[in-house]
Design an enzyme around this catalytic site. Structure first.
Site, mmCIF file in Angstrom:
data_model
loop_
_atom_site.group_PDB
_atom_site.id
_atom_site.type_symbol
_atom_site.label_atom_id
_atom_site.label_comp_id
_atom_site.label_asym_id
_atom_site.label_seq_id
_atom_site.Cartn_x
_atom_site.Cartn_y
_atom_site.Cartn_z
ATOM 1 N N HIS A 116 -11.956 -6.101 7.710
ATOM 2 C CA HIS A 116 -12.559 -5.855 6.397
ATOM 3 C C HIS A 116 -13.865 -5.076 6.536
ATOM 4 O O HIS A 116 -14.774 -5.225 5.719
ATOM 5 C CB HIS A 116 -12.821 -7.178 5.666
ATOM 6 C CG HIS A 116 -11.574 -7.869 5.215
ATOM 7 N ND1 HIS A 116 -10.735 -8.531 6.087
ATOM 8 C CD2 HIS A 116 -11.004 -7.999 3.990
ATOM 9 C CE1 HIS A 116 -9.720 -9.050 5.412
ATOM 10 N NE2 HIS A 116 -9.847 -8.737 4.143
ATOM 11 N N GLN B 175 -7.647 -2.352 -1.713
ATOM 12 C CA GLN B 175 -8.546 -3.484 -1.967
ATOM 13 C C GLN B 175 -9.704 -3.508 -0.953
ATOM 14 O O GLN B 175 -10.845 -3.759 -1.312
ATOM 15 C CB GLN B 175 -7.766 -4.785 -1.915
ATOM 16 C CG GLN B 175 -8.550 -5.939 -2.468
ATOM 17 C CD GLN B 175 -7.653 -7.081 -2.878
ATOM 18 O OE1 GLN B 175 -7.201 -7.849 -2.049
ATOM 19 N NE2 GLN B 175 -7.382 -7.181 -4.161
ATOM 20 N N PHE C 228 -6.957 -1.413 4.708
ATOM 21 C CA PHE C 228 -5.521 -1.475 4.442
ATOM 22 C C PHE C 228 -4.900 -0.112 4.177
ATOM 23 O O PHE C 228 -3.687 0.003 4.031
ATOM 24 C CB PHE C 228 -5.254 -2.437 3.279
ATOM 25 C CG PHE C 228 -5.741 -3.832 3.574
ATOM 26 C CD1 PHE C 228 -5.033 -4.650 4.426
ATOM 27 C CD2 PHE C 228 -6.925 -4.299 3.045
ATOM 28 C CE1 PHE C 228 -5.493 -5.917 4.744
ATOM 29 C CE2 PHE C 228 -7.396 -5.568 3.354
ATOM 30 C CZ PHE C 228 -6.681 -6.382 4.210
ATOM 31 N N ILE C 229 -5.726 0.906 4.137
ATOM 32 C CA ILE C 229 -5.193 2.249 3.890
ATOM 33 C C ILE C 229 -4.231 2.657 5.005
ATOM 34 O O ILE C 229 -3.308 3.427 4.785
ATOM 35 C CB ILE C 229 -6.350 3.277 3.746
ATOM 36 C CG1 ILE C 229 -5.850 4.559 3.092
ATOM 37 C CG2 ILE C 229 -7.004 3.576 5.093
ATOM 38 C CD1 ILE C 229 -6.968 5.525 2.725
ATOM 39 N N GLU D 254 0.825 -1.216 0.000
ATOM 40 C CA GLU D 254 0.000 0.000 0.000
ATOM 41 C C GLU D 254 0.859 1.266 0.000
ATOM 42 O O GLU D 254 0.523 2.246 -0.664
ATOM 43 C CB GLU D 254 -0.971 0.002 1.187
ATOM 44 C CG GLU D 254 -2.175 -0.929 1.021
ATOM 45 C CD GLU D 254 -1.859 -2.388 1.259
ATOM 46 O OE1 GLU D 254 -0.758 -2.673 1.785
ATOM 47 O OE2 GLU D 254 -2.681 -3.259 0.941
#
Lengths: 427, 339
Positions: free
Chosen positions: B142, B97, B101-102, B75
């Site tokens: 998620h 995605q 995960f940013i 990332e």
């Protein structure tokens, strides 16, 4: 104690190139000497970092770039900025937080850039971040057809960051025209390199990314330039990113406040005897490229330049307080006109030319094809493989033997011998 | 889940077709890449696979390998490279995605991308987008709503739309903006809502909230999936004679203070509903704005309905308890209306 390979300076450059290297190394040191004076006079607002003893790296590597190429300096790369065309006054004013400085006092040190003319990207204090950024610049340059190379620097300490790995790996998968100079100056603040990385040669890391690397004596200006030039040429030719480990030593502390008493006396003495400017002057004299008169001319030129630059910097005001409120956002085209400089036909990247039927499919996994019509493997879009196979081994300054062989040969002494090197006895 | 309350910014009808939230996002990317060769897409599995949610399906075939770039799972490298590209005049779109995960690229975004224009006059026209939010049993990694980490970062713009019309119009505006824009796509909405989008090119201005439902008794401020929850609660409140005004923020940074203040000055009561966790959510900022600028207009306390101050739990029973819902909004609003 880790010591660099000595290539021995060779006479293969043009006279003017030798003198340019000399001038910029002297200018690099003079600018920093003057800033030490300014620091002691309390005219420098924040910290002052020194590249004393590492001038050959900054100057020699940046000198291998063309005007259109891009670089991003680290804290000890003032020499690279000077070679690229930054005025000493801008460096003084950055440190003094003056209103006329490139960042108008919003940031200090070498934290400034110039996107349009000099093609310099500003660093930030977090190490390694420039590696993916300069990868992106390299990818954009390739996409736009500019045939540029990008370069940045990282220290032995910075090579332990996660983003070093992410960035270099991404550059490698993209075969980005990018050259990374790893300045191994043996110290990350107070931590010796052996406590950071369990490798004799940090260049070995290149193998993990499937890219080529070089090891060079960072105190040998000619060797540094020669290696950098070869790497830049290869990157420009499409061979992908290249890592250069320049072995040197950080003569001062991390910054002015740090007396660096943790450095062994013998280590310091060894490297002080290998001062890059003194070594280079000896070489230039022996090659009859420099004598007392021409040396004096260089010194006078620098003295008078810096007197003017310093005066300008000192006379510049501090920024007005309310400036702090401005500039967080680009307010539109009146503020910045974003324009890509295309040097290839746009039609090559716009449909319908890039709207091509897939030449391969994986059930359930979509499909794709290179826009140049070639049958593309899954991993490299439109990057063409080089004509000859490129090994992944570390090479010496003269494109000589792979490092794996050299390392094996030299393993018992824990040193690396390079082609054409005349090794001297060391402690 | 009710349908989006009208397709247009003010519920106005349009002559376009009904598309899903996800299709609207895909259309925005497709049209922007078609319009401007400086626009490229980069991310994990965005090319051959078409993105984990198929948001970029077909883009590789249309625009080729140079413009639709599959990356390693890195990332920081994605954001860093996009930043470098933006310095060369490109307008990259980066897909995370899952937006969770940013935070792997937090340093790159908050220190490098966000500060460049202020410090050294370097604009970074780039978009970072990805699926966010809970309600789909994605578990703690998620389902995140990490918008407030970035709302606290000067130099960024943060968008979190709730309708297909806005998603398309705001994403196009984000691509054309000269600043780094974070674009959150609530994945619960991807295929669950449909709305009309006009046939032609249009943008929705960044930084403008919209009144989704007019009312006089209290103001409900929300965004993203919770905007639909708030509308559902407002329907139920109306049956009890309470007319709630519902505001969809759409952009969190910069925040549209004017729309908020105008509404609260009319209704004198304010309820904020967000799926982000309670502490440090946008409700706290809205409360501060109201206390500073509408203190004398308030007839009751500012009330928050937000997720619990916990990670997003996995089991449906736990997650349902964690998230706000229409019933919770209804009760809180009813309580507030009594003041």
């Amino acid at each position: 104690m880790p010591v660099p390979p000595e290539q021995g300076m060779k006479k293969e450059l043009k006279r003017q190139q030798y003198l340019d290297l000399y001038y910029h190394m002297r200018l690099n040191r003079a600018v920093e000497d003057m800033m030490v004076k300014l620091f002691r006079q309390n005219k420098i607002v924040g910290g002052l970092y020194s590249s004393l003893g590492q001038e050959a790296i900054s100057v020699g590597t940046a000198y291998a770039l063309e005007k259109k190429d891009w670089l991003a300096p680290m804290i000890r790369n003032i020499g690279a900025l000077l070679v690229k065309g930054v005025r000493p006054r801008d460096i003084f004013m950055q440190h003094m937080a003056k209103y006329d400085s490139p960042t108008k006092g919003k940031d200090g040190t070498s934290h400034f850039g110039d996107l349009d003319d000099l093609h310099i990207v500003s660093p930030i204090s977090m190490l390694g971040d420039l590696i993916p950024v300069m990868t992106g610049v390299a990818m954009a340059g390739r996409y736009l057809g500019q045939k540029i190379v990008t370069m940045t620097w990282i220290g032995d300490g910075g090579s332990s960051t996660g983003v070093f790995h992410e960035g270099l790996n991404f550059a490698a998968t993209q075969k980005a025209p990018f050259v990374l100079i790893l300045e191994n100056n043996l110290w990350a603040y107070s931590t010796p390199v052996r406590k950071q990385v369990p490798l004799e040669n940090l260049a070995d890391r290149a193998k993990a990314y499937g890219i080529d690397s070089y090891i060079v004596d960072g105190n040998d200006a000619v060797a540094v330039y020669s290696v950098a030039k070869e790497a830049v040429d290869r990157a420009r030719a499409g061979e992908g990113p290249i890592l250069i480990e320049a072995k040197s030593f950080r003569r001062m502390g991390h910054a002015q406040h740090d007396p660096a008493e943790y450095v062994p006396k013998e280590m310091r003495a060894y490297w002080e005897a290998r001062d890059p400017i003194a070594l280079y002057e000896r070489f230039l004299s022996s090659e009859k490229l420099l004598d007392a008169k021409s040396k004096k001319e260089v010194e006078d030129k620098i003295d008078s330049l810096l007197a003017v630059e310093r005066e300008f910097a000192e006379n510049s005001p501090m920024p007005p307080p309310e400036l702090a409120e401005t500039g967080v956002y680009c307010t539109g085209d009146g503020c910045h006109k974003i324009r890509a400089k295309w040097e290839r036909p746009i039609a090559e990247v716009t449909p319908p030319r890039s709207s091509v039927k897939a030449v391969w499919t994986v059930p359930g996994f979509g499909s794709g094809k290179a826009s140049d019509g070639a049958n593309a493997p899954i991993h490299f879009g439109d990057t063409h493989a080089p004509q000859h196979r490129v090994g992944n081994d570390t090479k010496s300054a003269n494109g000589g033997k792979p490092a794996a062989k050299m390392a094996a040969k030299a393993a018992p002494k824990k040193t690396v011998k390079t082609a054409g090197a005349s090794r001297k006895a060391r402690r | 889940m009710p349908k989006a309350n009208g397709a247009g910014p003010n519920g106005s009808a349009s002559d376009g077709t009904q598309v899903t939230f996800l299709e609207a996002i895909k259309q925005a990317m497709f049209e922007e890449m078609e319009r401007d060769p400086a626009v490229i897409l980069m991310g994990e599995d965005v090319g051959v696979y078409g993105g984990a949610f198929k948001t970029s399906e077909g883009l590789l075939e249309r625009f080729g390998w140079e413009r639709v770039i599959d990356t390693p799972i890195s990332e920081s490298a994605i954001i860093g490279a996009a930043c470098g590209m933006s310095y060369c005049g490109l307008r990259p779109i980066c897909e995370m995605q899952f937006i969770d995960f940013i935070v792997c690229a937090f340093n790159q975004i908050t220190n490098f991308v966000a500060k460049g224009h202020y410090l050294w006059n370097a604009p970074a026209p780039m978009v970072i987008r990805g699926p966010s939010g809970g309600g789909v049993h994605g578990g703690p990694f998620h389902s995140a709503n990490p918008e407030m980490y970035f709302v606290h970062t000067p130099g960024l713009k943060v968008i979190y739309p709730s309708t297909p019309y806005d998603a398309k119009g705001l994403l196009k505006a984000a691509v054309r903006d000269n600043n780094p824009v974070l674009f959150f796509e609530h994945k619960f909405l991807y295929r669950r809502i449909k709305g009309e989008v006009p046939a032609g090119d249009y943008t929705v201005p960044i930084g403008k909230a919209v009144v989704r439902r007019e009312g006089k008794h209290l103001t409900i401020i929300s965004y993203a999936a919770m905007m639909h929850t708030s509308l559902e609660a407002a329907d139920a409140l109306a049956k009890e004679g309470i007319e709630a005004e519902v505001i969809d923020l759409r952009t969190l940074l910069p925040l549209d203070e004017e729309t908020i203040l105008n509404s609260v000055k009319k209704t004198n009561k304010c309820l904020v509903v967000h799926e982000d966790t309670r502490t440090g959510g946008i409700a706290g900022e809205i409360a501060a704005i109201l206390f500073e600028k509408a203190f004398h207009d308030l007839d009751g306390p500012l009330v928050r309905v937000a997720s619990l101050d916990t990670p997003v739990p996995y089991a449906p029973t736990l997650e349902e308890h964690f998230l706000p819902n229409a019933k919770k909004v209804f009760s809180a609003a009813k309580e507030l209306a009594r003041y």
